[in-house]
Design a protein around this motif. Structure first.
Motif, short mmCIF file in Angstrom:
data_model
loop_
_atom_site.label_atom_id
_atom_site.label_comp_id
_atom_site.label_asym_id
_atom_site.label_seq_id
_atom_site.Cartn_x
_atom_site.Cartn_y
_atom_site.Cartn_z
N MET A 13 -19.95 -14.02 -3.96
CA MET A 13 -19.99 -14.68 -2.66
C MET A 13 -21.08 -15.76 -2.65
SD MET A 13 -20.01 -12.96 1.12
CE MET A 13 -20.96 -11.57 0.53
N LEU A 14 -22.26 -15.44 -3.15
CA LEU A 14 -23.33 -16.44 -3.20
C LEU A 14 -22.95 -17.60 -4.12
CD1 LEU A 14 -26.44 -14.07 -3.36
CD2 LEU A 14 -25.67 -15.42 -1.39
N TRP A 15 -22.27 -17.27 -5.23
CA TRP A 15 -21.85 -18.35 -6.14
C TRP A 15 -20.83 -19.25 -5.46
CZ3 TRP A 15 -16.89 -19.21 -8.17
CH2 TRP A 15 -16.81 -20.27 -9.09
N ARG A 16 -19.86 -18.68 -4.78
CA ARG A 16 -18.86 -19.48 -4.07
C ARG A 16 -19.54 -20.40 -3.05
NH1 ARG A 16 -13.51 -20.21 -5.72
NH2 ARG A 16 -12.85 -18.33 -6.81
N ILE B 160 -16.23 -12.77 3.33
CA ILE B 160 -16.30 -11.55 2.52
C ILE B 160 -14.91 -11.15 2.04
CG2 ILE B 160 -16.80 -9.08 2.60
CD1 ILE B 160 -19.11 -9.76 4.53
N LYS B 161 -13.93 -11.17 2.94
CA LYS B 161 -12.56 -10.81 2.55
C LYS B 161 -12.01 -11.75 1.49
CE LYS B 161 -11.09 -8.53 6.82
NZ LYS B 161 -10.19 -8.59 8.00
N GLU B 162 -12.27 -13.03 1.65
CA GLU B 162 -11.72 -13.98 0.69
C GLU B 162 -12.36 -13.82 -0.69
OE1 GLU B 162 -9.12 -17.40 -0.14
OE2 GLU B 162 -9.14 -15.45 0.86
N VAL B 163 -13.66 -13.53 -0.70
CA VAL B 163 -14.34 -13.28 -1.98
C VAL B 163 -13.79 -12.01 -2.63
CG1 VAL B 163 -16.55 -12.60 -3.02
CG2 VAL B 163 -16.46 -14.53 -1.44
N MET B 164 -13.56 -10.98 -1.85
CA MET B 164 -13.04 -9.73 -2.40
C MET B 164 -11.58 -9.86 -2.80
SD MET B 164 -14.95 -6.76 -0.25
CE MET B 164 -14.80 -5.61 -1.61
N ARG B 165 -10.88 -10.80 -2.22
CA ARG B 165 -9.50 -11.06 -2.66
C ARG B 165 -9.50 -11.74 -4.03
NH1 ARG B 165 -5.77 -15.05 -2.93
NH2 ARG B 165 -7.25 -16.63 -2.21
N ALA C 127 -2.08 -3.18 -10.32
CA ALA C 127 -2.78 -4.41 -10.70
C ALA C 127 -3.30 -5.11 -9.45
CB ALA C 127 -1.86 -5.33 -11.49
N LEU C 128 -4.51 -4.75 -9.03
CA LEU C 128 -5.08 -5.27 -7.78
C LEU C 128 -5.28 -6.77 -7.83
CD1 LEU C 128 -7.70 -2.48 -7.03
CD2 LEU C 128 -5.52 -2.86 -5.87
N GLN C 129 -5.81 -7.26 -8.95
CA GLN C 129 -6.09 -8.69 -9.04
C GLN C 129 -4.81 -9.50 -8.92
OE1 GLN C 129 -5.39 -10.78 -11.87
NE2 GLN C 129 -6.79 -12.51 -11.60
N ALA C 130 -3.75 -9.03 -9.54
CA ALA C 130 -2.47 -9.74 -9.47
C ALA C 130 -1.88 -9.65 -8.07
CB ALA C 130 -1.49 -9.15 -10.49
N MET C 131 -2.03 -8.51 -7.43
CA MET C 131 -1.50 -8.35 -6.07
C MET C 131 -2.24 -9.28 -5.10
SD MET C 131 -0.67 -4.81 -4.10
CE MET C 131 -2.38 -4.33 -3.78
N HIS C 132 -3.54 -9.44 -5.30
CA HIS C 132 -4.35 -10.28 -4.42
C HIS C 132 -4.11 -11.77 -4.62
CE1 HIS C 132 -7.72 -7.15 -3.38
NE2 HIS C 132 -6.51 -6.75 -3.02
N THR C 133 -3.58 -12.15 -5.77
CA THR C 133 -3.44 -13.59 -6.07
C THR C 133 -2.01 -13.98 -6.41
OG1 THR C 133 -4.09 -13.17 -8.38
CG2 THR C 133 -5.84 -13.83 -6.86
N SER D 93 -0.59 -17.83 0.21
CA SER D 93 -0.43 -19.26 -0.01
C SER D 93 -1.66 -19.78 -0.76
CB SER D 93 -0.30 -19.99 1.33
OG SER D 93 0.73 -19.43 2.10
N ARG D 94 -1.43 -20.76 -1.63
CA ARG D 94 -2.54 -21.33 -2.43
C ARG D 94 -3.47 -20.21 -2.91
NH1 ARG D 94 -4.07 -25.32 2.28
NH2 ARG D 94 -6.15 -25.19 1.39
N PRO D 95 -2.91 -19.29 -3.69
CA PRO D 95 -3.60 -18.02 -3.99
C PRO D 95 -4.90 -18.14 -4.75
CG PRO D 95 -1.68 -18.30 -5.40
CD PRO D 95 -1.60 -19.37 -4.37
N ASN D 96 -5.08 -19.20 -5.54
CA ASN D 96 -6.29 -19.31 -6.34
C ASN D 96 -7.38 -20.15 -5.69
OD1 ASN D 96 -5.25 -17.78 -8.57
ND2 ASN D 96 -3.99 -19.55 -9.10
N GLU D 97 -7.15 -20.55 -4.45
CA GLU D 97 -8.14 -21.35 -3.73
C GLU D 97 -8.99 -20.46 -2.82
OE1 GLU D 97 -6.66 -24.81 -1.74
OE2 GLU D 97 -5.11 -25.17 -3.26
N PHE D 98 -10.24 -20.86 -2.67
CA PHE D 98 -11.16 -20.16 -1.77
C PHE D 98 -10.93 -20.70 -0.37
CE2 PHE D 98 -15.44 -20.04 0.28
CZ PHE D 98 -15.60 -18.67 0.31
N CYS D 99 -10.23 -19.93 0.44
CA CYS D 99 -9.85 -20.37 1.79
C CYS D 99 -10.11 -19.24 2.78
CB CYS D 99 -8.39 -20.78 1.85
SG CYS D 99 -7.94 -22.13 0.76
N PRO D 100 -11.34 -19.06 3.25
CA PRO D 100 -11.62 -18.01 4.23
C PRO D 100 -10.81 -18.18 5.52
CG PRO D 100 -13.66 -18.85 3.28
CD PRO D 100 -12.57 -19.77 2.83
#
Length: 531
Positions: free
Chosen positions: A337-340, A390-395, A427-433, A439-446
């Motif tokens: 989160m701090l890095w983002r 927080i949710k977007e970082v955890m996604r 596969a949590l990471q795949a489900m989240h992205t 939409s736009r799954p690999n973008e940081f969009c809170p």
């Protein structure tokens, strides 16, 4: 003696044990692989053997699961195992009681293959229920409130040290100079500029105080903090393969050595505090004295609860290690989160968070270190922008790429009926992205988590089952409430007073099921300019 923590191994005994253990692990791994090969699910959609491994070894490992699921479907067979990112199937596996009695054979196997791993996460059945009941006091509302304050104080002290170039890798900062931290003081202190290690270390003081009621600045607290940190590093070294063919035996030897030290330290502290290493070994007077301790106090004591429940020293040490592991996971998320937020493209979000903190938390009194008051448990739901970040970082940055479940009933997948006892990976990471879920799954969009008129706002309501950072059902993360509080407090403690920057523009993950970053994430922390 090994079982109750009253006996330690000598160097020669440890070497012999590790050698025998390595042979046993190899034999067990081979037998397990053969058994699982016989039990493979025979799904219609099968990923060619070795393809997943090759993709994880490539330059685009972060997208390996997504690419395979896009080609072979959301539920398929990989390397002889059923694996899925289908939200409907995942929900059934996590919430139907028949599928929740036993998690996965891999969790139970880890308690035998990896010394010191027999914590709550890896247990099942009656033993799991016993440990959960004993650890429940740690999650008491009063404890969460107390931990919130302790963690905010610890995170603030560490951020002050970061600004002076000081990072405590064993989790406990050196004694702060009387004049405060300065660049000159930093020269004499060892540490690294890794944001993940720094964030994880910041919680160690609070963890020791919170889970063990041990003064983190005492000699025993510092030593225990150091051994807990080393344990995690040695486990990571095994999965990294550092040392070539000697990686497993060398790593196992180090893990055994660390675990023995952790058990010895916990045992010594328990004896000092309660008078006996276990309740079974205590006198009636000692048990009565411990029982008579004020149990109505706001803060509950997990170690006392475990001792009264009849835990052995090895069980208490394993749970201390387990709680530390949970906070390491939270530290990973806070670092991400701090890095983002350190990226120039997200500077606007830092400003929006600070404005929200001032509006909801209020300005700090004159003379305070911070600009705004520290958040409390009751503030979490009011901090909607903070929660969205927080949710977007955890996604985007899941703690574990994949988790496992063992079916308790026959279940039909892609026209194939799988019998009870079938292993299915989630596969949590795949489900989240997955692009079908977000939409736009690999973008940081809170913004996607805000109830506002935004093109992504429907993501949160359209696919609620596709976002499960803490899982769901009877075996979901027991510390979810505490973790959410820790994320809120952590980002506030740092960014309310400091600006964080990082020259790292992308995070390359290690080829491991537990998320970790391949290279150190360099960062700088500087006092925030007065506004």
């Amino acid at each position: 003696g090994l079982a109750n923590g009253t006996m330690e191994l000598s160097a020669s005994e440890t070497t012999l044990l590790v050698g025998a253990g390595t042979v046993a692990v190899g034999a067990l791994a081979g037998a397990t692989a053969f058994y699982l090969w016989l039990q493979r699910p025979h799904l219609k959609s099968q990923v060619p053997r070795g393809q997943l491994v090759r993709m994880f070894q490539g330059d685009d490992r972060e997208q390996a699961f997504i690419k395979l699921f896009s080609e072979y479907g959301k539920t398929c067979e990989m390397e002889g195992f059923a694996i899925t990112c289908d939200p409907a199937l995942v929900r059934e596996l996590l919430t139907k009681s028949e599928h929740c009695e036993f998690r996965s054979r891999f969790y139970s196997a880890s308690t035998h293959l990896l010394y010191g791993m027999s914590g709550l996460l890896n247990l099942d059945g009656a033993v799991w229920r016993k440990h959960k009941e004993a650890l429940y006091p740690l999650l008491h509302v009063g404890n969460v409130n107390l931990y919130t304050s302790k963690f905010h104080d610890a995170m603030t002290r560490h951020a002050e040290a970061w600004a002076a170039g000081v990072v405590a890798e064993d989790g406990i900062l050196p004694e702060e100079p009387e004049a405060g931290w300065s660049p000159a003081a930093a020269a004499a202190v060892s540490g690294g500029p890794d944001l993940v290690a720094a964030s994880r270390a910041a919680g160690m003081e609070a963890v020791l105080d919170f889970a063990v009621s041990l003064d983190p600045r005492s000699a025993a607290g510092r030593e225990l903090g150091r051994e807990l940190t080393l344990y995690g590093k040695h486990l990571a070294g095994i999965s990294d393969g550092v040392g070539g063919i000697f990686a497993v035996p060398l790593g196992l030897w180090r893990v055994v050595d660390c675990t023995n030290k952790i058990r010895s330290l916990v045992n010594s502290y328990v004896v000092e505090r309660f008078g006996a290493p276990t309740r079974d070994q205590a006198t009636e007077e000692q048990v009565a004295r411990v029982q008579a301790e004020d149990d109505s106090a706001e803060a509950k004591d997990g170690l006392r609860s475990m001792w009264l429940a009849g835990f052995g020293a090895h069980e208490m040490a394993a749970e201390v290690n387990h709680v530390h592991g949970a906070h390491k996971a939270a530290g990973f998320s806070i670092a991400c989160m701090l890095w983002r937020l350190a990226q120039p493209c997200n500077a606007e979000w830092v400003g929006r968070l600070r404005a929200e903190w001032e509006a909801v938390l209020g300005k700090a009194p004159a003379g305070s270190k911070g600009f705004t008051n520290a958040p409390s448990r009751s503030d979490v739901k009011k901090l909607t922008l903070t929660g969205a970040v927080i949710k977007e970082v955890m996604r985007l940055h899941v703690v574990s790429l994949c988790t496992g479940r063992q079916t308790g009933l026959p279940i039909t997948v892609d026209g194939v009926t799988l019998p009870p006892g079938t292993e299915i990976g989630i596969a949590l990471q795949a489900m989240h992205t997955h692009p079908d879920h977000f939409s736009r799954p690999n973008e940081f969009c809170p913004e996607r988590w805000l109830p506002a008129d935004h093109e992504l706002a429907s993501d949160a309501t359209a696919n609620p089952r596709a976002f499960l950072p803490f899982l769901s059902g009877p075996r979901k993360c027991a510390g979810q409430q505490l973790a959410e509080m820790e994320h809120t407090v952590g980002v506030h403690a740092v960014l309310d007073r400091f600006d964080v920057t990082s020259p790292v523009t992308s995070l390359r993950m290690r080829a491991d099921l537990y998320s970790s970053i391949e290279s150190p994430v360099a960062f700088t922390c500087a006092p925030r300019a007065t506004e």
